[in-house]
Design a protein around this motif. Structure first.
Motif, PDB file in Angstrom:
ATOM      1  N   LEU A  35       6.839   3.445 -25.365  1.00  0.00           N
ATOM      2  CA  LEU A  35       5.970   3.830 -24.257  1.00  0.00           C
ATOM      3  C   LEU A  35       4.564   3.223 -24.334  1.00  0.00           C
ATOM      4  O   LEU A  35       4.049   2.743 -23.319  1.00  0.00           O
ATOM      5  N   PRO A  36       3.888   3.241 -25.505  1.00  0.00           N
ATOM      6  CA  PRO A  36       2.534   2.675 -25.535  1.00  0.00           C
ATOM      7  C   PRO A  36       2.469   1.208 -25.126  1.00  0.00           C
ATOM      8  O   PRO A  36       1.606   0.811 -24.331  1.00  0.00           O
ATOM      9  N   VAL A  37       3.378   0.382 -25.657  1.00  0.00           N
ATOM     10  CA  VAL A  37       3.364  -1.041 -25.304  1.00  0.00           C
ATOM     11  C   VAL A  37       3.760  -1.238 -23.844  1.00  0.00           C
ATOM     12  O   VAL A  37       3.157  -2.046 -23.128  1.00  0.00           O
ATOM     13  N   LEU A  38       4.776  -0.496 -23.381  1.00  0.00           N
ATOM     14  CA  LEU A  38       5.172  -0.600 -21.976  1.00  0.00           C
ATOM     15  C   LEU A  38       4.040  -0.171 -21.054  1.00  0.00           C
ATOM     16  O   LEU A  38       3.820  -0.777 -19.994  1.00  0.00           O
ATOM     17  N   PHE A  39       3.315   0.859 -21.472  1.00  0.00           N
ATOM     18  CA  PHE A  39       2.183   1.330 -20.674  1.00  0.00           C
ATOM     19  C   PHE A  39       1.104   0.260 -20.554  1.00  0.00           C
ATOM     20  O   PHE A  39       0.589  -0.009 -19.461  1.00  0.00           O
ATOM     21  N   VAL A  40       0.771  -0.372 -21.683  1.00  0.00           N
ATOM     22  CA  VAL A  40      -0.258  -1.418 -21.654  1.00  0.00           C
ATOM     23  C   VAL A  40       0.179  -2.566 -20.748  1.00  0.00           C
ATOM     24  O   VAL A  40      -0.605  -3.083 -19.946  1.00  0.00           O
ATOM     25  N   GLY A  41       1.453  -2.983 -20.871  1.00  0.00           N
ATOM     26  CA  GLY A  41       1.946  -4.056 -20.010  1.00  0.00           C
ATOM     27  C   GLY A  41       1.950  -3.674 -18.548  1.00  0.00           C
ATOM     28  O   GLY A  41       1.577  -4.482 -17.683  1.00  0.00           O
ATOM     29  N   THR A 212     -15.994  -1.822 -33.098  1.00  0.00           N
ATOM     30  CA  THR A 212     -14.690  -2.473 -33.169  1.00  0.00           C
ATOM     31  C   THR A 212     -13.955  -2.159 -31.868  1.00  0.00           C
ATOM     32  O   THR A 212     -14.462  -1.437 -30.997  1.00  0.00           O
ATOM     33  N   PHE A 213     -12.738  -2.691 -31.742  1.00  0.00           N
ATOM     34  CA  PHE A 213     -11.964  -2.420 -30.531  1.00  0.00           C
ATOM     35  C   PHE A 213     -11.701  -0.928 -30.371  1.00  0.00           C
ATOM     36  O   PHE A 213     -11.775  -0.398 -29.262  1.00  0.00           O
ATOM     37  N   THR A 214     -11.404  -0.240 -31.451  1.00  0.00           N
ATOM     38  CA  THR A 214     -11.082   1.178 -31.353  1.00  0.00           C
ATOM     39  C   THR A 214     -12.281   1.991 -30.898  1.00  0.00           C
ATOM     40  O   THR A 214     -12.157   2.867 -30.025  1.00  0.00           O
ATOM     41  N   THR A 215     -13.459   1.731 -31.450  1.00  0.00           N
ATOM     42  CA  THR A 215     -14.648   2.473 -31.019  1.00  0.00           C
ATOM     43  C   THR A 215     -14.981   2.166 -29.560  1.00  0.00           C
ATOM     44  O   THR A 215     -15.384   3.053 -28.804  1.00  0.00           O
ATOM     45  N   ALA A 216     -14.789   0.896 -29.148  1.00  0.00           N
ATOM     46  CA  ALA A 216     -15.069   0.530 -27.764  1.00  0.00           C
ATOM     47  C   ALA A 216     -14.080   1.179 -26.797  1.00  0.00           C
ATOM     48  O   ALA A 216     -14.460   1.589 -25.689  1.00  0.00           O
ATOM     49  N   ILE A 217     -12.811   1.278 -27.198  1.00  0.00           N
ATOM     50  CA  ILE A 217     -11.812   1.915 -26.338  1.00  0.00           C
ATOM     51  C   ILE A 217     -12.161   3.385 -26.128  1.00  0.00           C
ATOM     52  O   ILE A 217     -12.069   3.904 -25.001  1.00  0.00           O
ATOM     53  N   VAL A 218     -12.552   4.059 -27.196  1.00  0.00           N
ATOM     54  CA  VAL A 218     -12.929   5.475 -27.068  1.00  0.00           C
ATOM     55  C   VAL A 218     -14.134   5.622 -26.147  1.00  0.00           C
ATOM     56  O   VAL A 218     -14.181   6.512 -25.289  1.00  0.00           O
ATOM     57  N   MET A 232      -7.372  -2.610 -20.956  1.00  0.00           N
ATOM     58  CA  MET A 232      -7.382  -4.033 -21.310  1.00  0.00           C
ATOM     59  C   MET A 232      -7.851  -4.240 -22.750  1.00  0.00           C
ATOM     60  O   MET A 232      -7.348  -5.112 -23.461  1.00  0.00           O
ATOM     61  N   LEU A 233      -8.810  -3.440 -23.177  1.00  0.00           N
ATOM     62  CA  LEU A 233      -9.203  -3.504 -24.587  1.00  0.00           C
ATOM     63  C   LEU A 233      -8.038  -3.092 -25.478  1.00  0.00           C
ATOM     64  O   LEU A 233      -7.816  -3.680 -26.545  1.00  0.00           O
ATOM     65  N   ALA A 234      -7.280  -2.077 -25.030  1.00  0.00           N
ATOM     66  CA  ALA A 234      -6.112  -1.648 -25.791  1.00  0.00           C
ATOM     67  C   ALA A 234      -5.071  -2.760 -25.872  1.00  0.00           C
ATOM     68  O   ALA A 234      -4.413  -2.937 -26.903  1.00  0.00           O
ATOM     69  N   SER A 235      -4.913  -3.533 -24.800  1.00  0.00           N
ATOM     70  CA  SER A 235      -3.945  -4.632 -24.820  1.00  0.00           C
ATOM     71  C   SER A 235      -4.335  -5.693 -25.841  1.00  0.00           C
ATOM     72  O   SER A 235      -3.481  -6.232 -26.549  1.00  0.00           O
ATOM     73  N   VAL A 236      -5.630  -5.982 -25.940  1.00  0.00           N
ATOM     74  CA  VAL A 236      -6.086  -6.949 -26.948  1.00  0.00           C
ATOM     75  C   VAL A 236      -5.845  -6.399 -28.348  1.00  0.00           C
ATOM     76  O   VAL A 236      -5.439  -7.123 -29.262  1.00  0.00           O
ATOM     77  N   LEU A 237      -6.073  -5.098 -28.531  1.00  0.00           N
ATOM     78  CA  LEU A 237      -5.860  -4.479 -29.837  1.00  0.00           C
ATOM     79  C   LEU A 237      -4.380  -4.507 -30.225  1.00  0.00           C
ATOM     80  O   LEU A 237      -4.033  -4.753 -31.384  1.00  0.00           O
ATOM     81  N   VAL A 362       6.725  -1.116 -35.678  1.00  0.00           N
ATOM     82  CA  VAL A 362       5.622  -1.766 -34.956  1.00  0.00           C
ATOM     83  C   VAL A 362       4.796  -0.731 -34.205  1.00  0.00           C
ATOM     84  O   VAL A 362       3.558  -0.724 -34.266  1.00  0.00           O
ATOM     85  N   ILE A 363       5.464   0.168 -33.461  1.00  0.00           N
ATOM     86  CA  ILE A 363       4.738   1.186 -32.698  1.00  0.00           C
ATOM     87  C   ILE A 363       3.995   2.130 -33.630  1.00  0.00           C
ATOM     88  O   ILE A 363       2.870   2.552 -33.359  1.00  0.00           O
ATOM     89  N   GLY A 364       4.600   2.429 -34.787  1.00  0.00           N
ATOM     90  CA  GLY A 364       3.933   3.293 -35.755  1.00  0.00           C
ATOM     91  C   GLY A 364       2.691   2.668 -36.352  1.00  0.00           C
ATOM     92  O   GLY A 364       1.835   3.374 -36.896  1.00  0.00           O
ATOM     93  N   SER A 365       2.575   1.349 -36.246  1.00  0.00           N
ATOM     94  CA  SER A 365       1.398   0.665 -36.775  1.00  0.00           C
ATOM     95  C   SER A 365       0.268   0.573 -35.759  1.00  0.00           C
ATOM     96  O   SER A 365      -0.831   0.143 -36.101  1.00  0.00           O
ATOM     97  N   LEU A 366       0.521   0.962 -34.507  1.00  0.00           N
ATOM     98  CA  LEU A 366      -0.521   0.874 -33.490  1.00  0.00           C
ATOM     99  C   LEU A 366      -1.557   1.976 -33.689  1.00  0.00           C
ATOM    100  O   LEU A 366      -1.243   3.065 -34.187  1.00  0.00           O
ATOM    101  N   PRO A 367      -2.791   1.731 -33.310  1.00  0.00           N
ATOM    102  CA  PRO A 367      -3.832   2.758 -33.438  1.00  0.00           C
ATOM    103  C   PRO A 367      -3.504   3.992 -32.618  1.00  0.00           C
ATOM    104  O   PRO A 367      -2.902   3.904 -31.537  1.00  0.00           O
ATOM    105  N   GLY A 368      -3.924   5.142 -33.122  1.00  0.00           N
ATOM    106  CA  GLY A 368      -3.685   6.387 -32.417  1.00  0.00           C
ATOM    107  C   GLY A 368      -4.303   6.409 -31.037  1.00  0.00           C
ATOM    108  O   GLY A 368      -3.768   7.039 -30.112  1.00  0.00           O
ATOM    109  N   ILE A 369      -5.416   5.687 -30.861  1.00  0.00           N
ATOM    110  CA  ILE A 369      -6.076   5.667 -29.568  1.00  0.00           C
ATOM    111  C   ILE A 369      -5.202   5.027 -28.507  1.00  0.00           C
ATOM    112  O   ILE A 369      -5.177   5.443 -27.346  1.00  0.00           O
ATOM    113  N   VAL A 370      -4.410   4.002 -28.879  1.00  0.00           N
ATOM    114  CA  VAL A 370      -3.523   3.347 -27.921  1.00  0.00           C
ATOM    115  C   VAL A 370      -2.386   4.285 -27.534  1.00  0.00           C
ATOM    116  O   VAL A 370      -2.026   4.403 -26.352  1.00  0.00           O
ATOM    117  N   VAL A 371      -1.799   4.951 -28.525  1.00  0.00           N
ATOM    118  CA  VAL A 371      -0.721   5.912 -28.252  1.00  0.00           C
ATOM    119  C   VAL A 371      -1.238   7.039 -27.362  1.00  0.00           C
ATOM    120  O   VAL A 371      -0.601   7.421 -26.370  1.00  0.00           O
TER     121      VAL A 371
END
Length: 520
Positions: A35-41, A212-218, A232-237, A362-371
């Motif tokens: 879901l997280p990757v599909l959502f970003v796409g 960092t990307f995570t602080t900027a996304i928040v 879009m920041l999440a997609s780059v991350l 792979v999904i488990g390695s994504l930042p919690g902010i993206v999920v």
């Protein structure tokens, strides 16, 4: 994550017949994990190429990319050097007190990274920017490398280094040409884990004022509530995470690191440090003092300064109870989600199963902010009743910590003979009854370990919990963050102390398990 580092390219081998309901459950869990990757796409598609490109290709994104790249490029090699040196000194030399020191090298895992940063910034308020981010990151995460490197050193055949030394190689040459190449898998796996933690960490870098990307996304999420800029920041991350994973796989290669024979079943003779023993001991103690002494002393200082007034039991007890409920429920759900994939991995591996398992890693390695960002948007736009409910936050925990439970369960199920399932079926049990009566019961210790590891991650989780927790929910991490954000370091200290106290037994268990796997 060690599963990702250990068998990304391993070909599947069929050992049994797949159960349809287990395959369906594994596919369902994998679809949820996607879901997280599909959502970003999907968000990139609906935003449109021009708008997406305008949000991605801008100076701010370039600045964040440089910051994040420098952080990973500097912190990961430093952690590799520190971890390898500590592992060699505590496992392969006659360093005084090396057995006790080896536990202290693992203990920093009990201190959440944002608590480590809180300790440093309250002690040295001017310690900020990239130097502070790199230093605190290394001190927080080097045990992720120390554990696999130390375990690999314990398993090395001493005959190899002894043969090299007999051929005239110096001790440093033996280490460089014989020992170090055999640590390649451990170093690559640990480096991958640290790099992914650096990409996902939030609280540590907020304290030291490093973007960092995570602080900027928040920040974007708080200002625009899951707007296109945050996505879009999440997609780059996400792309950064995938690049790190691919680089690790390429660096690891497909060379063989095992032998057909069992090798020499004896411990190697410890290297004599001689006159360098005291300086080496001082270096080890310095790392331990910086990674453990600073947070412990700082927390103790604030506890003493606050006195009994900061122990507000009317707040602490409910917060501890809510944290325990979330940790237990999330740990159990995560383990339940891991059962189908762990069973298929051992009983009926296939190319489909192999791909689905890697997707979960792979999904488990994504930042919690993206999920969290994905689940927030899906809940708000598609299933409004699930927004800010226990179901949403528990699902997020399951997706984030699934690899921890999967690794433990997979190892336990592998030790349960398939013949027991077959015998139960021959005696008239149905497939599900045979499975739960034999394999699942025998795998209970691994399930308990996986649940405990997932629960520990949930106790220290911050960003996803802040975004998804139901109204009125407060965890130890949230309370700590609230008080520290108000610069009320004394009131934050009890919550930091409780989180460390909860985490310490788990780090001790990890250390014992590491030694047990090495045959000690």
């Amino acid at each position: 994550m060690s599963g990702l580092a250990g068998d990304w390219l391993a070909p599947p081998r069929r050992t049994g017949r797949a159960l349809p309901f287990m395959e369906m459950a594994a596919v369902l869990v994998s679809l949820l994990a996607a879901l997280p990757v599909l959502f970003v796409g999907w968000m990139a598609w609906t935003t449109g190429w021009r708008s997406s490109a305008a949000l991605i290709f801008r100076p701010r994104v370039g600045e964040l990319l440089v910051n994040t790249g420098l952080l990973v490029i500097l912190a990961v090699p430093l952690a590799m050097v520190v971890s390898t040196a500590l592992a060699w000194l505590t496992e392969c030399t006659d360093l005084p007190g090396r057995r006790v020191l080896s536990w202290f090298c693992v203990a920093p895992l009990a201190v959440p990274a944002f608590v480590q940063s809180y300790a440093w910034i309250s002690l040295c308020p001017r310690f900020q920017g990239l130097p502070a981010a790199v230093t605190i990151s290394v001190l927080s995460y080097f045990p992720f490398l120390y554990l696999p490197v130390a375990a690999s050193l314990r398993r090395l055949d001493p005959a190899l280094s002894e043969t090299a030394a007999a051929l005239g190689l110096s001790p440093w040459a033996v280490f460089a040409r014989v020992t170090f190449p055999q640590l390649r898998l451990a170093l690559c796996g640990g480096a991958l884990l640290i790099a992914l933690h650096l990409l996902s960490e939030f609280g540590l870098y907020v304290f030291v004022r490093f973007d960092t990307f995570t602080t900027a996304i928040v920040d974007q999420y708080q200002s625009s509530f899951a707007g296109p800029a945050a996505t879009m920041l999440a997609s780059v991350l996400v792309i950064c995470c995938l690049v790190v994973i691919v680089l690790e796989a390429a660096a690891r290669g497909d060379a063989r690191y095992s032998r057909v024979g069992s090798g020499v079943a004896r411990r190697p003779k410890p290297a004599c440090l001689g006159k360098t023993a005291i300086p080496c001991l001082a270096c080890v103690c310095a790392v331990i003092a910086l990674s453990l002494g600073v947070p412990f002393v700082t927390i103790g200082r604030w506890l003493a300064a606050g006195g009994l007034a900061i122990w507000r039991l009317d707040e602490i007890v409910p917060t501890l109870a809510q944290t325990a409920i979330l940790a237990f429920a999330g740990g159990v759900l995560t383990t339940a989600m891991a059962v189908p994939m762990a069973w298929l991995s051992n009983r009926a591996p296939s190319r489909l199963q192999h791909g689905l398992e890697k997707l979960n890693y792979v999904i488990g390695s994504l930042p919690g902010i993206v999920v969290a960002l994905a689940l927030v948007t899906i809940a708000v736009r598609v299933v409004q009743p699930l927004y800010q409910t226990m179901a949403t936050i528990l699902l997020a925990y399951g997706l984030m910590f699934l690899p921890r439970a999967l690794i433990s369960l997979r190892a336990s199920i592998a030790q349960a003979p398939i013949e027991l399932e077959q015998a139960a079926s021959a005696l008239g049990r149905g497939p599900a009854q045979a499975l739960f009566a034999t394999t699942i019961r025998l795998a209970a210790p691994g399930a308990a370990a996986g649940t405990a590891m997932a629960a520990l991650g949930i106790v220290n989780e911050l960003t996803a919990t802040q975004m998804l927790a139901p109204l009125g929910t407060h965890t130890l991490a949230m309370r700590f963050w609230s008080f520290s954000g108000e610069i009320d370091y004394a009131s934050a200290a009890p919550y930091a102390a409780i989180m460390v106290a909860i985490s310490l037994p788990f780090t001790g268990w990890l250390h014992v398990q590491s030694k047990r796997m090495a045959g000690e």
